[in-house]
Design an enzyme around this catalytic site. Structure first.
Site, short mmCIF file in Angstrom:
data_model
loop_
_atom_site.label_atom_id
_atom_site.label_comp_id
_atom_site.label_asym_id
_atom_site.label_seq_id
_atom_site.Cartn_x
_atom_site.Cartn_y
_atom_site.Cartn_z
N GLY A 1 0.85 -1.19 0.00
CA GLY A 1 0.00 0.00 0.00
C GLY A 1 0.88 1.23 0.00
N ILE B 1 2.35 2.95 2.39
CA ILE B 1 3.56 2.97 3.22
C ILE B 1 4.59 1.96 2.70
CG2 ILE B 1 4.46 2.70 5.57
CD1 ILE B 1 1.62 3.64 6.54
N THR C 1 5.91 -2.09 11.57
CA THR C 1 5.29 -0.79 11.89
C THR C 1 3.81 -0.83 11.52
OG1 THR C 1 5.96 0.02 9.71
CG2 THR C 1 7.39 0.61 11.56
N ARG D 1 0.70 -3.49 12.53
CA ARG D 1 -0.06 -3.73 13.75
C ARG D 1 0.57 -4.92 14.46
NH1 ARG D 1 -1.68 0.68 13.34
NH2 ARG D 1 -3.83 1.45 13.25
N GLU E 1 -0.93 -3.79 23.15
CA GLU E 1 -0.36 -2.45 23.37
C GLU E 1 -1.07 -1.81 24.55
OE1 GLU E 1 -0.19 0.04 19.91
OE2 GLU E 1 1.02 -1.42 18.83
N HIS F 1 4.77 2.63 19.50
CA HIS F 1 3.82 2.96 18.42
C HIS F 1 3.90 4.45 18.05
CE1 HIS F 1 -0.22 1.58 16.49
NE2 HIS F 1 0.42 2.44 15.71
N ALA G 1 5.45 5.55 14.92
CA ALA G 1 5.97 5.72 13.55
C ALA G 1 5.42 6.98 12.87
CB ALA G 1 5.67 4.48 12.71
C1 GLV Z 1 -1.18 4.37 13.26
O1 GLV Z 1 -0.80 3.27 13.56
C2 GLV Z 1 -2.20 4.59 12.30
O2 GLV Z 1 -2.89 3.64 11.90
O3 GLV Z 1 -2.39 5.76 11.93
#
Ligand code: GLV
Length: 323
Positions: free
Chosen positions: A156, A158, A235, A237, A266, A285, A287
């Site tokens: 996707g 990212i 990064t 889930r 988490e 968490h 990023a």
């Molecule tokens: C962070 O993990 C998001 O989904 O924006």
């Protein structure tokens, strides 16, 4: 007072909240910690709009308690905290915050990859513990990044942004995705199956959403298929990786190291076995946590809720079939 009541489950930048308050009767949860589920459940009966975070579970029960709920806006790109099928069934549009966080998140995935490969956290610890006594030929030697093979699981926004970074490091990029092969090659990657990606990659970075299909996608067998010198980066889930299997693989040298921005659960418990390992770097968490990006995410979440209150299509909607 506006006819619309909106609840925001955490403090957002004051200017963003001020903009929202011009459109509704606004209530903001002031605590550092998220509101308990029962609190949202009680408030939702009065709400037209809800701005929530990935820490808030938004399920069918909650939606049924909000007969006038017109819009749910998540300040995150991921939305596994929301039962989107239930929202669609009730005609409630759900917004998320894609695009604005893509590059920031990819930066962080690459930073984790580099930090773990070159053992930066361990090196910091080494100095802080007074262990640096001389330059030594082998101490704290890591893995090369330049010219290595990067496996990207999920292509996707990212995943693609990460592949752009990899090209600057002359990396071979393998991609496991449902996207057409042509799109992957156009972006400079090679489309392969997951088993081949795991076998061939020096670095494996996860970029899939958490769904029933991706839950524990990386478990004992997948870790065993990876190189003993491989590094896993997550990064996406936490639930995409089986944490018990990862712990054993890192402890037993099945893979070399891992960099995790996300964990299951988490927050990770302070006594979680993963935290006892020198070859596992765990981050809280963060990023997408650049000042500018988090501000843009808040703005987008507010744009979505305002559109929903007006009965207009949300600028970024995960269930656009809802009208
Ligand atoms: C962070 O993990 C998001 O989904 O924006």
């Amino acid at each position: 007072m506006s006819e619309h009541k909106v609840f925001v489950t955490r403090q957002l930048p004051p200017a963003t909240l001020e903009r929202l308050s011009a459109h509704c009767d606004l209530e903001v949860w002031e605590d550092f910690m998220p509101p308990p589920y029962e609190v949202i459940l009680e408030k939702v009966s009065q709400l037209s709009g809800l701005v929530c975070l990935l820490t808030d579970r938004i399920d069918a029960r909650l939606m049924d308690a909000g007969p006038s709920l017109k819009v749910i806006s998540n300040m995150a790109v991921g939305f596994d905290n929301i039962d989107v099928a239930a929202a669609s069934a009730r005609g409630i549009p759900v917004g998320n915050t894609p695009d604005v966080l893509t590059e920031t998140t990819a930066d962080f995935a690459f930073a984790l990859l580099m930090a773990v490969a070159r053992r930066i956290p361990e090196a910091k610890q080494y100095i802080h513990e007074g262990k640096w006594r001389t330059w030594h030929p082998t101490v704290l030697s890591g893995q090369d990044i330049y010219g290595a093979t990067l496996g990207i699981v999920g292509f996707g926004r990212i995943g693609r942004a990460l592949s752009r970074r990899a090209s600057g490091f002359n990396m071979r990029v393998l991609v496991d995705t449902l996207e057409p092969e042509a799109e992957v090659s156009e972006a400079g990657g090679e489309k392969v199956r997951l088993d081949e990606l795991l076998r061939e990659s020096d670095y494996v970075s996860l970029h899939v959403p958490l769904t029933e299909d991706t839950k524990h996608l990386i478990s004992k067998d997948e870790l065993a298929a990876m190189k003993p010198t491989a590094v896993l980066v997550n990064t996406a889930r936490g639930g995409v990786v089986d944490p018990a299997a990862l712990y054993e693989a890192l402890r037993d040298g099945v893979i070399l190291a891992a960099g995790l921005d996300v964990t299951e659960p988490e927050p990770i418990a302070p006594d979680d076995p993963l935290l006892t390992l020198d070859n596992c770097l765990v981050m809280p968490h963060i990023a997408s946590a650049s000042v500018a990006t988090r501000r843009k995410m808040a703005e987008m979440a507010v744009d979505n809720v305002i559109a929903g209150l007006r009965g207009e299509p949300l600028p970024t909607c995960v269930n656009p079939e809802v009208r």
